[in-house]
Design an enzyme around this catalytic site. Structure first.
Site, PDB file in Angstrom:
ATOM      1  N   ARG A 186       0.820  -1.216   0.000  1.00  0.00           N
ATOM      2  CA  ARG A 186       0.000   0.000   0.000  1.00  0.00           C
ATOM      3  C   ARG A 186       0.855   1.268   0.000  1.00  0.00           C
ATOM      4  NH1 ARG A 186      -2.176   2.999   4.120  1.00  0.00           N
ATOM      5  NH2 ARG A 186      -1.420   1.505   5.657  1.00  0.00           N
ATOM      6  N   SER A 193      -6.628 -22.035   5.954  1.00  0.00           N
ATOM      7  CA  SER A 193      -5.241 -21.710   5.595  1.00  0.00           C
ATOM      8  C   SER A 193      -4.728 -20.574   6.460  1.00  0.00           C
ATOM      9  CB  SER A 193      -5.163 -21.322   4.116  1.00  0.00           C
ATOM     10  OG  SER A 193      -6.160 -20.355   3.803  1.00  0.00           O
ATOM     11  N   LYS A 226     -17.546 -17.581   9.172  1.00  0.00           N
ATOM     12  CA  LYS A 226     -16.730 -18.331  10.133  1.00  0.00           C
ATOM     13  C   LYS A 226     -15.871 -17.381  10.958  1.00  0.00           C
ATOM     14  CE  LYS A 226     -12.561 -17.956   8.097  1.00  0.00           C
ATOM     15  NZ  LYS A 226     -11.248 -17.593   8.694  1.00  0.00           N
ATOM     16  N   SER A 273      -5.539 -18.002  14.835  1.00  0.00           N
ATOM     17  CA  SER A 273      -6.546 -17.210  14.132  1.00  0.00           C
ATOM     18  C   SER A 273      -6.663 -15.839  14.778  1.00  0.00           C
ATOM     19  CB  SER A 273      -7.899 -17.926  14.192  1.00  0.00           C
ATOM     20  OG  SER A 273      -8.960 -17.014  13.979  1.00  0.00           O
TER      21      SER A 273
END
Length: 348
Positions: free
Chosen positions: A39, A150, A203, A266
């Site tokens: 960015r 993943s 999820k 996660s």
């Protein structure tokens, strides 16, 4: 200008966070020409000088031949896109930045370049799936979705990973999958764009709830119940919107749900865990904190549920905590005192 600056590129990854960097590294592993677009100038320069994405993927060495470019450099980005008229363009920006990032690259896109979306979320302000956002931002381009269980660190380290690659037709998906597969990266194909996107987006919301359970120390039984009832929520809403039931039991549905709700690796689970431990939502949502896509998706998913008459109690609980800063204890109590129902009830 280096030799790499003149080479035809097979893949252009837009977004130099953990996921974008891991994908670029994996695809470049067999010396396939890949460009990574950050960015900012600062980000691109840091990657090129250190050969590491120290902010997002520390301790993973990047080859010197993997060159990062900056979206702030108009001429350089134009050249990157122009010299690769048949390249796969992989958008690895966050879900809420998808529309803006598409606007940035739209002037450079070539007619035959295929776009693959990798973010897992719904646009907060509109409730739209990211393919719908892409159809508005870059109409006329082939758009596919990459989703499934993943983690960036696993992919960057070359560990075995299986994902879902969805496009408008199986034939189209097979052609794209053939270009992006690698020995340790296996895409299974689908034409269910709705199911694959909703599975990935919802999820993340449920992973926040699973993290809250862990943070509160409510036990593995509660987490297992959360995953199973959460899967029922994903199924009800997705099927109401036209998804295929078999998609939801696959990699981009149940597979991704189990992974994301089962480990602190996660970011959404970690976000929920910190909530459960008493950290303020205002602090967790500050710029610079780890991105939790589910926090931005919860309200949009709940609105879709209301629109289609689908009951989403766990999603509503997460939205109440994130949007209204409701007490975690109060929300848990409300969930546990809901009217009893038959487990087989699938009313939509």
């Amino acid at each position: 200008m280096t030799e790499a600056d003149n080479a035809h590129l097979d893949t252009i990854v837009v977004g130099a966070g953990a996921w974008g960097t891991a994908l670029a590294l994996m695809w470049h592993g067999d010396q396939t020409p890949v460009a990574l677009i950050a960015r900012t100038d600062e980000k691109a320069q840091a990657i090129n000088s250190l050969h590491e994405n120290a902010d997002n993927l520390p301790e993973i060495r990047l080859p010197e031949s993997l060159i990062a470019y900056s979206l702030e450099r108009d001429d350089a980005i134009r050249r990157v896109f122009a010299r690769s008229p048949n390249a796969v363009i992989v958008l690895a920006a966050p879900a809420q930045a998808t529309r803006a990032t598409l606007g940035q690259i739209q002037p450079y896109l070539q007619a035959d370049q295929t776009l693959i979306l990798t973010a897992k979320g719904l646009e907060r302000d509109t409730g739209k799936r990211l393919t719908e956002v892409a159809d508005e931002g870059v109409p006329g381009h082939t758009v596919a979705v990459l989703s499934g269980p993943s983690f960036a660190h696993d992919v960057a380290r070359g560990l075995p990973t299986a994902v879902t690659l969805a496009s408008q037709s199986i034939t189209e998906a097979e052609q794209i999958a053939a270009r992006i597969q690698r020995p340790m990266f296996r895409p299974y194909v689908s034409d269910d764009l709705v199911g694959v996107q909703l599975g990935g987006a919802l999820k993340n919301v449920l992973a926040i709830a699973a993290g809250v359970i862990a943070g509160k120390g409510l036990g593995e039984s509660a987490k297992a119940a959360l995953i199973s009832r959460g899967f029922a929520e994903i199924s009800r809403l997705s099927i109401a919107l036209g998804a295929h039931p078999e998609t939801l039991s696959g990699l981009s549905g149940l597979g991704d749900l189990v992974l994301t709700c089962s480990t602190a690796g996660s970011r959404n689970f970690g976000f929920g865990e910190r909530l459960g431990q008493g950290e303020a939502i205002s602090r967790l949502m500050k710029t610079g904190q780890p991105l939790a896509e589910g926090a931005k998706t919860a309200a949009a998913a709940l609105a879709l549920g209301h629109e289609h008459g689908v009951d989403l109690p766990i999603t509503a609980a997460v939205a109440a905590i994130v949007e209204d800063e409701s007490s975690v204890d109060d929300v848990i109590a409300q969930l546990m005192t809901r009217p009893l129902k038959r487990e087989s009830e699938t009313r939509i």
